[in-house]
Design a protein around this motif. Structure first.
Motif, PDB file in Angstrom:
ATOM      1  N   THR A 447      -2.364  -3.000  10.240  1.00  0.00           N
ATOM      2  CA  THR A 447      -3.747  -3.425   9.679  1.00  0.00           C
ATOM      3  C   THR A 447      -3.910  -1.989   9.250  1.00  0.00           C
ATOM      4  N   THR A 448      -5.073  -2.187   8.123  1.00  0.00           N
ATOM      5  CA  THR A 448      -5.434  -0.942   7.421  1.00  0.00           C
ATOM      6  C   THR A 448      -6.782  -0.689   7.466  1.00  0.00           C
ATOM      7  N   GLY A 449      -7.489   0.273   7.000  1.00  0.00           N
ATOM      8  CA  GLY A 449      -8.850   0.433   6.466  1.00  0.00           C
ATOM      9  C   GLY A 449      -8.976   0.132   4.898  1.00  0.00           C
ATOM     10  N   GLY A 450      -7.859  -0.370   4.402  1.00  0.00           N
ATOM     11  CA  GLY A 450      -8.142  -0.608   2.933  1.00  0.00           C
ATOM     12  C   GLY A 450      -9.078  -1.921   2.513  1.00  0.00           C
ATOM     13  N   ARG A 451      -9.339  -1.706   1.152  1.00  0.00           N
ATOM     14  CA  ARG A 451     -10.290  -3.061   0.801  1.00  0.00           C
ATOM     15  C   ARG A 451      -9.168  -4.166   0.418  1.00  0.00           C
ATOM     16  N   LYS A 456     -10.769  -2.802  -5.987  1.00  0.00           N
ATOM     17  CA  LYS A 456     -11.975  -2.494  -5.148  1.00  0.00           C
ATOM     18  C   LYS A 456     -11.405  -0.965  -4.274  1.00  0.00           C
ATOM     19  N   GLN A 457     -10.347  -0.907  -3.944  1.00  0.00           N
ATOM     20  CA  GLN A 457      -9.762   0.384  -3.462  1.00  0.00           C
ATOM     21  C   GLN A 457     -10.205   1.461  -4.178  1.00  0.00           C
ATOM     22  N   ARG A 458      -9.927   1.119  -5.707  1.00  0.00           N
ATOM     23  CA  ARG A 458     -10.025   2.319  -6.380  1.00  0.00           C
ATOM     24  C   ARG A 458     -11.384   2.755  -6.519  1.00  0.00           C
ATOM     25  N   GLY A 461     -12.891   3.550  -2.433  1.00  0.00           N
ATOM     26  CA  GLY A 461     -12.084   4.158  -1.687  1.00  0.00           C
ATOM     27  C   GLY A 461     -11.764   3.542  -0.199  1.00  0.00           C
ATOM     28  N   GLY A 462     -10.838   3.817   0.280  1.00  0.00           N
ATOM     29  CA  GLY A 462     -10.509   3.016   1.554  1.00  0.00           C
ATOM     30  C   GLY A 462     -11.085   3.623   2.595  1.00  0.00           C
ATOM     31  N   GLU A 463     -11.112   3.075   3.829  1.00  0.00           N
ATOM     32  CA  GLU A 463     -11.769   3.594   5.028  1.00  0.00           C
ATOM     33  C   GLU A 463     -10.711   4.271   5.928  1.00  0.00           C
ATOM     34  N   ALA A 464     -10.498   5.183   5.842  1.00  0.00           N
ATOM     35  CA  ALA A 464      -9.638   5.926   6.590  1.00  0.00           C
ATOM     36  C   ALA A 464      -9.940   6.158   7.792  1.00  0.00           C
ATOM     37  N   GLU A 466     -11.222   3.918   9.827  1.00  0.00           N
ATOM     38  CA  GLU A 466     -11.184   2.582  10.326  1.00  0.00           C
ATOM     39  C   GLU A 466      -9.755   2.155  10.246  1.00  0.00           C
ATOM     40  N   CYS A 467      -9.053   3.216   9.959  1.00  0.00           N
ATOM     41  CA  CYS A 467      -7.563   2.769   9.651  1.00  0.00           C
ATOM     42  C   CYS A 467      -6.252   3.267  10.554  1.00  0.00           C
ATOM     43  N   PRO A 468      -5.864   2.504  11.367  1.00  0.00           N
ATOM     44  CA  PRO A 468      -4.572   2.793  12.446  1.00  0.00           C
ATOM     45  C   PRO A 468      -3.550   3.609  11.771  1.00  0.00           C
ATOM     46  N   VAL A 469      -3.288   3.391  10.271  1.00  0.00           N
ATOM     47  CA  VAL A 469      -2.367   4.098   9.745  1.00  0.00           C
ATOM     48  C   VAL A 469      -2.825   5.440   9.489  1.00  0.00           C
ATOM     49  N   TYR A 470      -4.056   5.768   9.269  1.00  0.00           N
ATOM     50  CA  TYR A 470      -4.581   7.181   9.045  1.00  0.00           C
ATOM     51  C   TYR A 470      -4.316   7.868  10.382  1.00  0.00           C
ATOM     52  N   GLU A 471      -4.725   7.148  11.415  1.00  0.00           N
ATOM     53  CA  GLU A 471      -4.520   7.696  13.021  1.00  0.00           C
ATOM     54  C   GLU A 471      -3.144   8.088  12.962  1.00  0.00           C
ATOM     55  N   GLU A 491      -7.594  11.530  -0.325  1.00  0.00           N
ATOM     56  CA  GLU A 491      -6.948  10.543  -1.469  1.00  0.00           C
ATOM     57  C   GLU A 491      -7.483   8.963  -0.886  1.00  0.00           C
ATOM     58  N   CYS A 492      -7.530   8.890   0.245  1.00  0.00           N
ATOM     59  CA  CYS A 492      -7.628   7.597   0.869  1.00  0.00           C
ATOM     60  C   CYS A 492      -9.118   7.101   0.488  1.00  0.00           C
ATOM     61  N   VAL A 493     -10.008   8.056   0.762  1.00  0.00           N
ATOM     62  CA  VAL A 493     -11.502   7.816   0.615  1.00  0.00           C
ATOM     63  C   VAL A 493     -11.896   7.843  -0.579  1.00  0.00           C
ATOM     64  N   GLU A 496      -7.945   7.160  -4.389  1.00  0.00           N
ATOM     65  CA  GLU A 496      -6.459   7.530  -5.260  1.00  0.00           C
ATOM     66  C   GLU A 496      -5.432   7.027  -4.593  1.00  0.00           C
ATOM     67  N   ARG A 497      -5.425   6.521  -3.223  1.00  0.00           N
ATOM     68  CA  ARG A 497      -4.407   6.326  -2.470  1.00  0.00           C
ATOM     69  C   ARG A 497      -4.564   4.628  -2.323  1.00  0.00           C
ATOM     70  N   LEU A 498      -3.429   3.936  -2.587  1.00  0.00           N
ATOM     71  CA  LEU A 498      -3.366   2.546  -2.190  1.00  0.00           C
ATOM     72  C   LEU A 498      -2.626   2.191  -0.962  1.00  0.00           C
ATOM     73  N   CYS A 499      -3.106   1.271  -0.056  1.00  0.00           N
ATOM     74  CA  CYS A 499      -2.585   0.936   1.075  1.00  0.00           C
ATOM     75  C   CYS A 499      -0.997   0.776   1.100  1.00  0.00           C
ATOM     76  N   GLY A 500      -0.433   0.137   0.189  1.00  0.00           N
ATOM     77  CA  GLY A 500       0.938  -0.170   0.093  1.00  0.00           C
ATOM     78  C   GLY A 500       1.756   0.858   0.063  1.00  0.00           C
ATOM     79  N   GLY A 501       1.528   2.010  -0.900  1.00  0.00           N
ATOM     80  CA  GLY A 501       2.188   3.261  -0.962  1.00  0.00           C
ATOM     81  C   GLY A 501       2.034   4.073   0.189  1.00  0.00           C
ATOM     82  N   CYS A 502       0.844   3.955   0.708  1.00  0.00           N
ATOM     83  CA  CYS A 502       0.413   4.960   1.924  1.00  0.00           C
ATOM     84  C   CYS A 502       1.128   4.495   3.114  1.00  0.00           C
ATOM     85  N   LYS A 503       1.203   2.923   3.272  1.00  0.00           N
ATOM     86  CA  LYS A 503       2.091   2.600   4.618  1.00  0.00           C
ATOM     87  C   LYS A 503       3.389   2.873   4.268  1.00  0.00           C
ATOM     88  N   GLU A 504       3.971   2.652   3.189  1.00  0.00           N
ATOM     89  CA  GLU A 504       5.443   3.096   2.833  1.00  0.00           C
ATOM     90  C   GLU A 504       5.732   4.370   3.252  1.00  0.00           C
TER      91      GLU A 504
HETATM   92 FE1  SF4 Z   1      -5.219   3.402   5.721  1.00  0.00          FE
HETATM   93 FE2  SF4 Z   1      -3.718   4.671   3.853  1.00  0.00          FE
HETATM   94 FE3  SF4 Z   1      -4.988   2.420   3.342  1.00  0.00          FE
HETATM   95 FE4  SF4 Z   1      -6.250   4.609   3.597  1.00  0.00          FE
HETATM   96  S1  SF4 Z   1      -4.576   4.376   1.891  1.00  0.00           S
HETATM   97  S2  SF4 Z   1      -6.798   2.723   4.304  1.00  0.00           S
HETATM   98  S3  SF4 Z   1      -5.153   5.712   5.150  1.00  0.00           S
HETATM   99  S4  SF4 Z   1      -3.374   2.930   4.830  1.00  0.00           S
END
Ligand code: SF4
Ligand code: TRP
Length: 547
Positions: A447-451, A456-458, A461-464, A466-471, A491-493, A496-504
């Motif tokens: 699960t992520t804190g992404g939109r 929308k994410q761009r 911004g994502g909710e780092a 709230e994000c287990p991946v950021y953790e 980059e997340c908030v 600039e960062r999208l969840c797909g690439g971030c999780k990868e």
């Molecule tokens: Fe989480 Fe990364 Fe998505 Fe931000 S970009 S919400 S840190 S998975």
């Protein structure tokens, strides 16, 4: 008290506030604080609001001691280690290169996972800073409180030890043991047990008539674990744990104090004062110029009369909060003191001292002293010197001289599937034994804190927070590299960062970590075989039911 006993996973709780607060190190709106905070070592402690731990339980904020701590670990810098009890003496000792110790214990109820890694890292970091390091397998606890069989315990114990060694624990410099085969530990547990009684177990742990006796024994064993590093010599000792273990830490601090031969306090005259009265008499003594005929010899009755008459502005000037009841009782004691001079001194109270120890203390006190039935007053000693003297005499006469143990607390990790990180939900956590590909897949599926959409994410911004991946980045994957952790966050908030690439990226780092860790585990196999810790328990016995 919550008694949810299916809970090897209390190690890793979900916590909205924690996640939100993680990146900025702060806490925001109180809305999530509705649930009660329960600290139960064998339940599923939920910490919905870390601030309550400060306010209700008196845990200190780690940030307050961060600047005193030499080369703080990234878990400290990033607020993952958020709280402490009395960490200052440990930090001071590390900074000064003086003796200190670190100890933590692990119940071998399942595979070690990335939540346990936090504690392994904390032990190893303290060892690197010069502390004597101890790690123990809490097999008596696992057997008596969690109903694990000895065979299960053996299997898991080995895995904990391998991971700890693989992460860098130095077994030559430090000590590893199992509760079940440490005779000195059991002897200490027995002694400590003589200072604890059943109603305390009820009050602290919610034990009742159904609790099995071995479970109770595992509690005094843990008390002994916590004080074990001081068996050879008293020293500041830190216990890194999750906040669910705080009841144990408080109890151990209590027992450590109850074992002492002498209590050292300040006093001003022959009679006893409560803490609040003592603070007030200290302030009244400091104001002696205002009432004493001979300011070098203020008399109790003069001080009492003055305090009884003092108006509000005068009291305000004393610089202590004066409660009416305290003022009244203090006046009475001072007036009863009559012509006895008020004179600051340190007082040694006899708590557990043998007659010889009491005589020994009397002899050892330098300068002017006065002996009473249950205490000795010393007029030429400072508080610190008195503490040291009391400890030395105690050690000379067969006591332990324990320093109250300190602790640091880390946040529980969020599960990868949201909610709790739980050993019983494999997808929610990453075991240190997971196949690297499986680790990769679990992170990809997290699960992520992404939109909802990339657009929308761009925009938002994502909710780092709230994000287990950021953790995962903050706790583990970014390692010591603060800049990298911050870059991911920013980059997340910023969108600039999208969840797909971030999780990868996170999944690849996790795979690398697991590959590397497991290779190291293989390398330390031999080291483990050579160590003086038994990997197979000779014990027999049916595990009691969970209680
Ligand atoms: Fe989480 Fe990364 Fe998505 Fe931000 S970009 S919400 S840190 S998975
Ligand atoms: N009770 C701890 C747990 O539940 C394990 C433990 C046993 C421990 N002895 C300890 C932890 C001493 C810290 C210090 O995991």
């Amino acid at each position: 008290m919550t008694r949810d006993h299916d809970a090897p996973e209390r190690e890793a709780q979900d916590d909205e506030q924690a996640r939100r607060a993680l990146a900025d190190g702060g806490t925001d709106d109180a809305a999530a604080g509705a649930d009660d905070v329960a600290l139960d070592p064998w339940g599923s402690s939920t910490v919905t609001d870390y601030r309550k731990l400060f306010e209700e339980f008196g845990i200190g904020e780690f940030d307050d001691v961060l600047s005193q701590t030499p080369n703080p670990h990234h878990l400290m810098r990033r607020g993952v280690i958020f709280g402490h009890r009395d960490y200052e003496p440990v930090a001071d000792a590390l900074r000064a290169g003086e003796d200190a110790a670190v100890l933590s214990g692990f119940m071998p109820t399942g595979d070690p996972h990335i939540g346990h890694k936090l504690v392994f890292d904390e032990i190893i970091w303290h060892q690197e800073q010069g502390a004597d390091a101890y790690a123990l397998i809490a097999d008596l606890e696992a057997h008596s409180a969690r109903g694990m069989t000895w065979a299960e315990i053996d299997e898991h114990a080995r895995d904990y030890l391998l991971s700890l060694l693989a992460l860098g624990f130095d077994p030559e410099a430090g000590e590893l043991y199992r509760q079940s085969d440490n005779r000195e530990l059991q002897d200490l547990a027995f002694e400590l047990g003589s200072k604890a009684n059943f109603s305390e177990f009820q009050g602290i742990y919610g034990f009742d008539g159904e609790t099995n006796v071995s479970h109770m024994q595992s509690v005094v064993t843990q008390m002994a674990d916590i004080l074990y590093p001081q068996l050879e010599e008293p020293k500041p000792t830190v216990i890194p744990v999750g906040p669910d273990q705080d009841p144990h830490v408080r109890f151990a601090r209590d027992l450590a104090a109850r074992m002492r031969f002498f209590g050292v306090t300040e006093a001003y005259a022959s009679f006893e004062l409560t803490d609040a009265e003592r603070a007030l008499v200290g302030a009244v003594y400091d104001a002696r110029d205002q009432y004493a005929d001979e300011p070098e010899r203020p008399r109790c009755e003069e001080a009492g009369a003055w305090l009884a008459e003092a108006d509000q502005p005068t009291l305000d000037e004393l610089g202590v909060v004066v409660d009416d009841g305290v003022r009244e009782s203090t006046v009475e004691k001072l007036e009863n003191g009559g012509m006895e001079p008020l004179r600051p001194r340190v007082r040694f109270l006899d708590l557990n001292a043998t007659d010889e120890a009491f005589e020994g203390l009397l002899e050892a006190i330098p300068g002017e002293k006065r002996r009473y039935d249950e205490h000795v007053d010393a007029f030429d000693l400072e508080g610190d010197e008195a503490e040291e003297l009391a400890r030395d005499v105690e050690l000379d006469h067969g006591g332990y001289g324990f320093v109250p143990p300190s602790s640091v607390y880390h946040r529980f990790m969020t599960g990868l599937t949201g909610g709790k990180m739980s050993s019983s939900i494999p997808a929610s956590h990453i075991s240190l034994l997971d196949d690297p590909e499986e680790g990769y897949d679990k992170v990809r599926a997290a699960t992520t804190g992404g939109r909802d959409t990339a657009e929308k994410q761009r925009e938002l911004g994502g909710e780092a927070d709230e994000c287990p991946v950021y953790e995962l980045y903050a706790y583990l994957l970014a390692g010591d590299d603060d800049e990298f952790a911050k870059e991911v966050y920013d980059e997340c908030v910023n969108g600039e960062r999208l969840c797909g690439g971030c999780k990868e990226q996170a999944a690849e780092l996790m795979r690398e970590f697991l590959e590397d860790h497991q290779a190291k585990r293989a390398e330390v196999e031999e080291l483990l075989e050579d160590l003086d810790i038994s990997l197979e328990s000779p014990r027999r016995g049916v595990a009691p039911g969970d209680d």
